[in-house]
Design an enzyme around this catalytic site. Structure first.
Site: not given
Ligand code: 2IT
Length: 447
Positions: A124, A164
């Site tokens: 993340k 996100d």
């Molecule tokens: O919280 C999540 O799963 C996302 N923000 C998407 C993450 C992604 O790599 O598609």
């Protein structure tokens, strides 16, 4: 494993990182019993290893605003666990972003990605940059400045960020443009959530919300019930709430509330296509005000300042905005108003007291890492299409997404079914997600 000992140790090492500690505690408490049946996990110190990220990048992001002023933000990428594949997870742009928040999100991402059964590790990232009130040109310059640092640490086989909170299709476009220029390669797998036509997958914008409704549909069916006529309260009006509102409406449910940081819009007679489209405009405006829905559709939406969606009487509550947005007192009000199901769509959207209140009242509760996994799953499908230089149709992607959500639901039931026949979805999701990662870590040795 003894959860309290592990948590005491972690709290000493990471003082004040409350969201991260909260996320870890929930996972450990629900997997403890199963974990302790596996002496090989204890011997390899799987839990002690899995709670610490592989590494964290933290960097300065400098950019110039429309007034010519220099602005300084912090940027991060947490590469948490790569047992199942290259790091994968979103980027969050929000003024409250800090290391603890991204560690909690990265930790959750490990198990969510595991549930999809795709080869995705957990990560993340993001920045304390606040998109509210920023012009399009400012967003572009910030994204370019952010990528100046991040580019070296991402790539299809290394780490693949996506959107996100605060990062949608527009931001991914600017980030990808900068990546391609700096890295001097068109490596489409380095970012997902790209637009269709230059590497993006059809259905990715809808996927998190659609997937959440596919999961809720199964929860409802498990109880011999149907979504037809069910009243749903949603928080948020971003991509996730947008997708959920559309799919739920298509399946015969009625959206009775959407909310924002300024208050709640109570909707009469359900939402229509014009309103769905307007949600996208509200998001793109960067005003971050749900009141604009009531101004645009005064006959359909009634705004109340300072209230959450949870004050509106509903059958299903779906928080779609931010962590810890649904508190214990909100859960109690929903229960008093006759709520039948709760499904967390935002990551860790419900506070621990709210989850406990739903569970104590016998309300089926779906946890975020299972309910919202359709987003990252479709990012995984985007990477597959990029690698194979192919484009699936919207129907093909939707079918695969639906199957993945059904499989996740089945896994939650398999691991979460209790002696009394009730399903603890939180436990089911955590054990199922954890087992796949732990087994991969054991197979890959002490590293
Ligand atoms: O919280 C999540 O799963 C996302 N923000 C998407 C993450 C992604 O790599 O598609």
């Amino acid at each position: 494993m003894k959860v309290n000992e592990i948590m005491a140790n972690l709290e000493a090492k990471h003082p004040g990182e409350n969201e991260y500690l909260q996320a870890v505690r929930e996972v450990l408490e629900t997997i403890e019993e199963e974990y302790n049946k596996h002496p090989e996990f204890e011997a390899a110190k799987i839990v002690e290893r899995i709670v610490e990220p592989d590494r964290i990048f933290k960097f300065r992001v400098v950019w110039v605003d429309d007034k010519g002023q220099t602005q300084v933000n912090l940027g991060y990428r947490v590469q948490f666990n790569a047992a199942l594949g290259a790091y994968k997870g979103g980027l969050r742009f929000h003024p409250k972003v800090n290391e603890s928040m991204l560690k909690f999100l990265g930790f959750e991402q490990i198990f969510k990605n595991s549930l999809t059964n795709l080869p995705l590790g957990g990560g993340k990232g993001g920045s304390d940059f606040d998109p509210v009130g920023k012009s399009d040109a400012e967003i572009m310059r910030f994204c370019q400045a952010f990528m100046y640092e991040l580019w070296r640490n991402i790539g299809a086989d290394q780490d693949s960020p996506a959107g996100d909170v605060g990062v949608g299709g527009r931001e991914i476009g600017y980030l990808y443009g900068a990546y391609k220029k700096i890295a001097r390669e068109h490596s489409t797998g380095a970012l997902t959530g790209k637009s269709y036509g230059w590497g993006g997958s059809l259905m990715r914008p809808e996927a998190t919300g659609f997937g959440a409704v596919y999961y809720v549909d199964r929860m409802v069916k498990q109880n011999g019930d149907t979504l037809k006529g069910k009243k749903i309260a949603l928080s948020g009006f971003g991509n996730v709430a947008w997708g959920a509102a559309q799919k739920a409406t298509e399946l015969g449910a009625e959206i009775v509330a959407i909310s924002g940081p300024d208050g709640v819009c109570e909707i009469s007679g359900g939402m229509n296509q014009e309103m769905f489209d307007y949600m996208l405009e509200m998001r793109a405006s960067n005003h971050n005000k749900v009141e604009e829905m009531a101004q645009k559709f005064p006959a359909k939406a009634k705004f109340t300042a300072g209230k959450k969606a949870w004050v509106v009487k509903c059958d299903i509550a779906m928080p779609c905005a931010f962590q810890n947005e649904l508190a214990e007192e909100d859960a109690k009000m929903l229960i008093a108003n006759g709520v039948k199901y709760a499904a967390e769509v935002s990551n860790m959207g419900c506070q621990p007291g709210a989850i406990a209140a739903f569970q104590a009242a016998g309300i089926p509760f779906g946890p975020g890492k299972a309910v919202n996994a359709g987003g990252v799953a479709t990012s995984g499908l985007e990477i597959c299409q990029n690698a194979g230089h192919i484009n699936w149709t919207a129907e093909e992607v939707d079918q695969k997404l639906h199957k993945i959500m059904n499989d996740i639901y089945d896994l939650c039931v398999k691991y979460g079914k209790q002696a009394d026949g009730k399903i603890n979805y939180v436990k089911g999701a955590n054990i199922a997600g954890f087992m796949r990662v732990a087994n991969a870590m054991i197979a890959q040795g002490i590293i």
